[in-house]
Design an enzyme around this catalytic site. Structure first.
Site, mmCIF file in Angstrom:
data_model
loop_
_atom_site.group_PDB
_atom_site.id
_atom_site.type_symbol
_atom_site.label_atom_id
_atom_site.label_comp_id
_atom_site.label_asym_id
_atom_site.label_seq_id
_atom_site.Cartn_x
_atom_site.Cartn_y
_atom_site.Cartn_z
ATOM 1 C CB SER A 156 27.432 -37.015 9.437
ATOM 2 O OG SER A 156 27.104 -38.146 8.654
ATOM 3 C CD GLU A 222 20.097 -34.633 15.800
ATOM 4 O OE1 GLU A 222 19.953 -33.791 14.886
ATOM 5 O OE2 GLU A 222 21.214 -35.026 16.191
ATOM 6 C CE LYS A 260 7.509 -25.283 12.199
ATOM 7 N NZ LYS A 260 7.040 -23.993 12.739
#
Length: 286
Positions: A156, A222, A260
């Site tokens: 956030s 998440e 990645k």
């Protein structure tokens, strides 16, 4: 999945409206929803009807068209003058003098057959009406267009500077995203909504910052869900965006994530958004 009734409720969000219900004569257990809308700047009225599934859809449409004046008269109970607070209004202005635009929208749970449509078209022309039918085809196409293609996971504290610009930028490129401010409504179950968003989207944008890495709450949850999705689907789901973090910091958080290919926010907002768009919109797995 969103229903046609829900689209009736949320379409035309900028219009002022008066809503009321009518009992469906052919089925007393169902109600027709009626909305008299008024476009704020043109001060013109239009009518919207939601007709639940029944065997007499055409007859109901015709009956509603025969009572247009009554529906418009009901809207006169609301007195509205649109415009900015400092506007100077002269002459006949306000909802009392708003003209009917001749636009009528029917939201129909039962699709009309070609013969019914021809008949309704004739009635519309005889009454000088512009009728728009929104049935199950509209429902399917609308759902496809609005279905998010990517989930944006962020801390956030990175919302204003990074997450929001990315979400807005992708939306402007006609790439719908699951982003909490866009996708969550008051009363939604947070966990269920997030899990649903992750499952239904093709890609997940992870905004990897020091804030993200240090967050052991929702962002960690998440990330675990997104990583699991990638394993199960056996595809490249994660699109990392690094924000002021080093390879070592990312490696400490997740060795797999460090392996990645990532975008770096220091490349510039426009560059990052365009690269994300290409990775999402032109994903060969879609």
């Amino acid at each position: 999945m969103v229903t046609l009734k829900e689209y009736f409720t949320k379409d035309f969000p900028t219009a002022m409206s008066l809503d009321f219900n009518l009992q469906l004569i052919h089925d007393l257990s169902k109600e027709i929803l009626v909305r008299v809308g008024m476009e704020a700047y043109s001060d013109s009225k239009f009518l919207i009807f939601y007709i639940p599934g029944n065997e007499h859809t055409l007859q109901v449409c015709l009956e509603l068209l025969n009572n247009i004046d009554d529906f418009l008269a009901r809207s006169n109970t609301i007195k509205v003058t649109s415009g900015f607070i400092s506007d100077i209004h002269l002459g006949n202005v306000g909802s009392d003098f708003a003209a009917f635009s001749n636009k009528v929208y029917f939201y129909l749970d039962n699709n009309l057959n070609p013969t019914d449509l021809v008949h309704l078209d004739g009635i519309a022309k005889s009454k000088n009406l512009a009728i728009t039918i929104r049935d199950n085809t509209y429902l399917t196409k609308k759902s496809e267009v609005e279905k998010p293609l990517a989930f944006i996971s962020h801390d956030s504290r990175d919302k204003k500077q990074v997450a929001l610009p990315i979400a807005i930028g992708l939306q402007r490129l006609l790439c719908p995203v699951w982003y909490d401010e866009f996708s969550l409504q008051v009363g939604d179950n947070l966990r269920e909504s997030i899990e649903k968003g992750i499952k239904e989207t093709k890609k997940c944008v992870l905004i990897i910052s020091k804030n993200f890495i240090s967050n052991s709450g929702w962002t960690k949850t998440e990330f675990d869900s997104v990583f699991t999705k990638e394993i199960i689907e056996k595809s490249n789901v994660i699109l990392p965006v690094w924000v002021d973090v080093s390879p070592a910091e990312v490696y400490d958080y997740s060795p797999s994530l460090a392996n990645k290919m990532a975008l770096n926010w220091s490349q510039g907002e426009e560059k990052v958004i365009n690269e994300l768009y290409r990775a999402i919109a032109f994903d060969k797995a879609q």
